[in-house]
Design a protein around this motif. Structure first.
Motif, PDB file in Angstrom:
ATOM      1  N   HIS A   1      46.385   9.732  12.537  1.00 44.64           N
ATOM      2  CA  HIS A   1      45.750   8.572  13.154  1.00 44.64           C
ATOM      3  C   HIS A   1      46.274   7.326  12.743  1.00 44.64           C
ATOM      4  O   HIS A   1      45.811   7.214  11.490  1.00 44.64           O
ATOM      5  CB  HIS A   1      44.282   8.837  13.457  1.00 44.64           C
TER       6      HIS A   1
ATOM      7  N   VAL B   1      47.107   9.919  17.107  1.00 50.47           N
ATOM      8  CA  VAL B   1      46.654   8.880  18.050  1.00 50.47           C
ATOM      9  C   VAL B   1      47.273   7.471  17.302  1.00 50.47           C
ATOM     10  O   VAL B   1      47.159   7.544  16.118  1.00 50.47           O
ATOM     11  CB  VAL B   1      45.191   8.873  17.862  1.00 50.47           C
TER      12      VAL B   1
ATOM     13  N   VAL C   1      46.145   3.758  17.350  1.00 54.41           N
ATOM     14  CA  VAL C   1      45.270   2.620  17.865  1.00 54.41           C
ATOM     15  C   VAL C   1      45.884   1.342  17.524  1.00 54.41           C
ATOM     16  O   VAL C   1      46.015   0.917  16.506  1.00 54.41           O
ATOM     17  CB  VAL C   1      43.865   2.901  17.176  1.00 54.41           C
TER      18      VAL C   1
ATOM     19  N   SER D   1      36.719   2.639  21.027  1.00 52.28           N
ATOM     20  CA  SER D   1      37.957   2.986  20.366  1.00 52.28           C
ATOM     21  C   SER D   1      38.152   4.438  19.690  1.00 52.28           C
ATOM     22  O   SER D   1      38.942   5.075  19.951  1.00 52.28           O
ATOM     23  CB  SER D   1      38.479   1.962  19.314  1.00 52.28           C
TER      24      SER D   1
ATOM     25  N   ALA E   1      39.977   7.677  21.222  1.00 53.70           N
ATOM     26  CA  ALA E   1      40.779   8.458  20.263  1.00 53.70           C
ATOM     27  C   ALA E   1      40.489   9.784  20.210  1.00 53.70           C
ATOM     28  O   ALA E   1      41.490  10.710  19.941  1.00 53.70           O
ATOM     29  CB  ALA E   1      40.905   7.946  18.725  1.00 53.70           C
TER      30      ALA E   1
END
Length: 304
Positions: free
Chosen positions: A13, A92, A94, A252, A256
């Motif tokens: 991530h 993921v 972000v 957020s 995710a």
């Protein structure tokens, strides 16, 4: 600087702007869930401090750091190349980093700063990391936007404010609109290959993002908020209610990780729910036009 604290046994991530504020909180919350988190941001000292902060909060967290400056495409390209060397997939991404209500400044390539950092830097970043996202099963891209997008669309004829008097409030709203249009464009192109995209409104959070704002700016912002809320001219604007950083990161993190969004995408999210964005931010024709212009400014997306 590569300081992986553990070999990732779970999906990777990556969080941009993760050295402070919402980005740091988002990274910490993901790490607390046992996920491997890459802290992406500017400055080796800030990255080290962010890593130490998360480890203090979550001992044994699986972390890595990567230096990237979204105001420089060369920096974006170098950082993305490093991540492609370190990892075979990303679960993921972000895209949290951003600037807000800045005076007229320009990126290394000459883009207006808010558009360049919030939009074009992340466009190039996502483009270069898409092979790793495609290598994962069900990857997600989370673009942090804002309800501020409702105030203005993006002027695709002059996105870098070269022919108009600069208005930092309009420029910010346009950049946040572009974040949602980018989300729509990503979903159009990659949903069929398993990568889904989401745009997030974190709420109004008092972080260092507002460091460029003067008292006059705050008064102007209150008038804008009041106008959008239907408050009559001349009336006292309502106070701006700030969410905590922890609350601001909730959506957020939800975007995710939640199973509620499995096999869905192209959505605008707030308060851990799907909400409706403004029509000018979800128009697929505008999304295609922004994509084409972004390729002209950053270089073609190419075959992934």
């Amino acid at each position: 600087m590569n300081t992986v604290s553990a070999r990732p046994s779970v999906g990777v991530h990556v969080v941009t702007g993760a050295t402070a504020g919402l980005g740091l909180e988002t990274a910490a919350r993901l790490a607390e869930q046992g996920l491997h988190v890459v802290i992406a941001g500017r400055g080796s000292e800030r990255l080290a401090a962010a890593r130490a902060s998360i480890l203090e909060r979550c001992p044994g967290a699986s972390l890595d750091v990567i230096a990237v400056d979204l105001a420089s495409l060369d920096s974006v390209r170098a950082a993305a190349a490093q991540l492609r060397e370190r990892y075979t997939s990303i679960e993921v991404l972000v895209n949290n980093a951003g600037v807000m209500y800045t005076p007229l400044e320009r990126t290394a390539e000459g883009f207006e700063l808010q558009f360049g950092v919030n939009c074009l830097g992340h466009f190039e970043w996502t483009k270069l990391l898409m092979p790793l996202l495609l290598a994962d099963d069900g990857a997600r891209v989370v673009n942090v936007s804002s309800h501020a997008h409702r105030a203005n669309g993006i002027d695709l004829a002059d996105p870098n404010w070269e022919r108009r008097p600069y208005d930092k409030f309009v420029a910010y709203a346009a950049a946040k609109t572009a974040n949602i249009l980018f989300t729509v464009g990503l979903e159009q192109r990659f949903a069929g290959r398993g990568v889904h995209a989401f745009a997030v409104h974190p709420g109004t959070v008092n972080t260092s993002l507002g460091r460029y704002m003067s008292r006059d700016d705050m008064r102007h912002l209150k008038r804008l908020v009041a106008s959008r809320a239907g408050v009559e001219s001349g009336a006292t604007p309502p106070p701006i209610v700030y969410a905590s950083v922890r609350d601001g990161a909730r959506t957020s993190v939800w975007a995710a990780t939640t199973a509620d969004l499995l096999d869905r995408g192209g959505l605008y999210l707030a308060d851990c729910a799907v909400v409706q964005a403004a029509a000018h931010a979800t128009d697929p024709i505008a999304a295609d036009a922004l994509w084409a212009m972004s390729e002209q400014l950053c270089g073609p997306w190419g075959a992934q």
